[in-house]
Motif scaffolding. Structure first.
Motif: not given
Ligand code: GDP
Ligand code: FE
Ligand code: FE
Ligand code: FE
Length: 196
Positions: A54-55, A97-100, A110-113
């Motif tokens: 996913i990341a 990351a925030d838009m996603i 952890e994915i967002l980071n």
């Protein structure tokens, strides 16, 4: 393939379509290459394969966004002023990351980071963050001086690969004379210069 609902409600096929709709074919190929490398690294180092997939698939989701979209989002959500001086190269990860999270419903921190830090690295990076940072650099489509050495290091020691990439990237940016984002320097000080 279905992902765990804890990470994302889209299936992999649905996610692939969403990602492809956001970018050129060339960049989409890069994204698939990053997924392949990330899965290999996750397999080798005991990372979570679903999160790695996913990341990797979303890491450059915002790379082709207009500058105005980022500026509007940053103004709305109040980001640090030093970030606003940079451009898409830094924003597509840090703001992306925030838009996603908003657009794809991904809430796993952890994915967002991993997305947030894939360009600059960070002083502290989880295994997944290290995997995405390195996979982005060594995916099969990459061809630049030093990429084979980076691939070799990734096979034997992931942390050494993080350090190698960080040193090369900073040297490249300094040679070009472009502004260095504070987090890129923090990554260098911890991972290369061992300042803790
Ligand atoms: P890509 O999105 O797959 O092309 O790769 P990255 O997200 O890792 O990097 C995007 C670009 O940002 C590359 O050209 C990097 O060299 C560049 N970059 C990384 N760190 C910095 C930084 O601190 N400052 C600037 N100006 N560019 C950076
Ligand atoms: Fe990127
Ligand atoms: Fe990168
Ligand atoms: Fe990338």
């Amino acid at each position: 393939m279905n992902y765990s609902q804890a990470y994302i409600t889209l299936t992999r096929d649905e996610l692939l379509k969403r990602v492809a709709s956001q970018m050129s074919e060339k960049r989409f190929k890069h994204v698939l290459g990053v997924e392949q490398s990330a899965l290999e690294l996750a397999d080798q180092y005991g990372g979570n394969l679903e999160k790695a997939s996913i990341a990797a698939l979303v890491h450059d989701y915002c790379k082709e966004r207009p500058k105005a979209d980022f500026l509007a989002y940053m103004t709305k959500c109040s980001y640090p002023v030093d970030l606003i001086k940079f451009g898409n190269e830094i924003w597509h990860g840090v703001v992306g990351a925030d838009m996603i999270r908003d657009e794809l419903g991904i809430h796993d921190e952890e994915i967002l980071n991993a997305v947030r830090h894939h360009t600059t690295g960070a002083a502290n990076m989880s295994l997944l963050e290290q995997i995405i940072y390195v996979a982005d650099y060594i995916e099969p489509g990459r061809d630049f001086p030093g990429v084979d050495e980076a691939r070799e290091k990734a096979k034997t020691d992931l942390k050494e690969a993080v350090a190698y990439e960080t040193q090369k990237t900073l040297a490249y940016l300094v040679k070009k004379g472009v502004p260095i984002y504070s987090r890129t320097l923090e990554t260098y000080n911890v991972w290369v210069a061992q300042l803790e």
